[in-house]
Design an enzyme around this catalytic site. Sequence first.
Site, short mmCIF file in Angstrom:
data_model
loop_
_atom_site.label_atom_id
_atom_site.label_comp_id
_atom_site.label_asym_id
_atom_site.label_seq_id
_atom_site.Cartn_x
_atom_site.Cartn_y
_atom_site.Cartn_z
N LYS A 1 -30.55 53.25 32.64
CA LYS A 1 -29.59 52.16 32.75
C LYS A 1 -29.33 51.76 34.22
O LYS A 1 -29.29 50.58 34.56
CB LYS A 1 -28.32 52.60 32.05
CG LYS A 1 -27.07 51.90 32.44
CD LYS A 1 -25.88 52.71 31.99
CE LYS A 1 -25.80 54.03 32.73
NZ LYS A 1 -24.47 54.38 33.22
N ARG B 1 -15.06 52.87 31.09
CA ARG B 1 -15.28 54.17 30.48
C ARG B 1 -14.30 54.42 29.34
O ARG B 1 -14.49 55.34 28.56
CB ARG B 1 -15.09 55.28 31.53
CG ARG B 1 -16.26 55.39 32.48
CD ARG B 1 -16.97 56.75 32.32
NE ARG B 1 -18.34 56.68 32.83
CZ ARG B 1 -18.68 56.96 34.07
NH1 ARG B 1 -17.79 57.36 34.92
NH2 ARG B 1 -19.93 56.86 34.46
N ARG C 1 -36.42 66.39 34.84
CA ARG C 1 -36.16 65.55 36.01
C ARG C 1 -36.45 66.31 37.30
O ARG C 1 -36.05 67.45 37.48
CB ARG C 1 -34.70 65.10 35.98
CG ARG C 1 -34.40 64.05 37.02
CD ARG C 1 -32.96 63.64 36.93
NE ARG C 1 -32.77 62.54 36.00
CZ ARG C 1 -31.61 61.92 35.84
NH1 ARG C 1 -30.56 62.31 36.52
NH2 ARG C 1 -31.48 60.93 35.00
N ARG D 1 -34.88 70.06 39.09
CA ARG D 1 -33.45 70.22 39.36
C ARG D 1 -32.95 71.47 38.66
O ARG D 1 -33.14 71.64 37.47
CB ARG D 1 -32.69 69.00 38.86
CG ARG D 1 -32.23 68.13 39.99
CD ARG D 1 -31.66 66.86 39.47
NE ARG D 1 -30.45 67.10 38.66
CZ ARG D 1 -29.59 66.13 38.38
NH1 ARG D 1 -29.80 64.91 38.82
NH2 ARG D 1 -28.53 66.38 37.66
N ARG E 1 -24.06 67.54 28.30
CA ARG E 1 -23.77 66.29 29.03
C ARG E 1 -23.84 65.09 28.10
O ARG E 1 -23.03 64.18 28.15
CB ARG E 1 -24.81 66.09 30.15
CG ARG E 1 -24.36 66.55 31.51
CD ARG E 1 -25.49 66.39 32.49
NE ARG E 1 -25.60 65.03 33.02
CZ ARG E 1 -26.67 64.57 33.65
NH1 ARG E 1 -27.73 65.33 33.80
NH2 ARG E 1 -26.68 63.35 34.12
#
Length: 226
Positions: A16, A91, A130, A159, A170
């Site tokens: 996004k 949010r 990632r 990571r 998450r």
Amino acid sequence: MAGLNVIMMGPPGAGKGTQATRFARERALLKISTGDILREAIREQNPIALDAKARMDRGGLVDDETMIAIVRERLLRPDAAPGFVLDGFPRTVTQARALDQIIGERDNGPLVIVDVVVPEEELVRRLAGRRICSKCGVNADPFGGGSECIKCGGELVQRVDDNKDIVLERLKVYTRATRPVLEYYRERPTFRVVNGAQAPERVAHELDTMIDDAVNVGAAILRTGQ
Ligand SMILES: [Zn+2]
């Protein structure tokens, strides 16, 4: 011509942010992410932002009222008049309601909402895999191969915090927090869903078409005053 007022929504790993940046650049719009806008406001010594920063430094969160005040101030400036792409705001439903009010005050075009949707397993694959640059910390292109950073030539490494359980947690947190906001927008004629699991160029193409269509639909509704 109506202003292009766009909200990009989507879970971490959906691409996004990349799409928001690209779209804003191509259409010469202001791209506003909540992190950037806070940093900018702090740099400008905006008293509300400085207060928010003091609170964050003590471990607190930025409340709705503060976030709304900062976004509002930014969106009503002249350079935001042609439109904007919002990433990371709203949010909460309170923020979404306030944004509708701001859009009304700006009186320049409808609000278009795009949700970038990617299946959970694909998000996990992307996020858990990632890689970042060990030298400059930049995120590696998830679709690119290679073992070197395209920016500085540093070595790309996994990571450390991105294992599967953390990623799933998450995503759960994101879904829980965002669902009410999506429900707030979902029935609108200017709400669109794009399949973010496709190649980035394909996503970009669909996004462009969708947003233009939604703006036309929204502008027609504003004209007839429905
Ligand atoms: Zn690098």
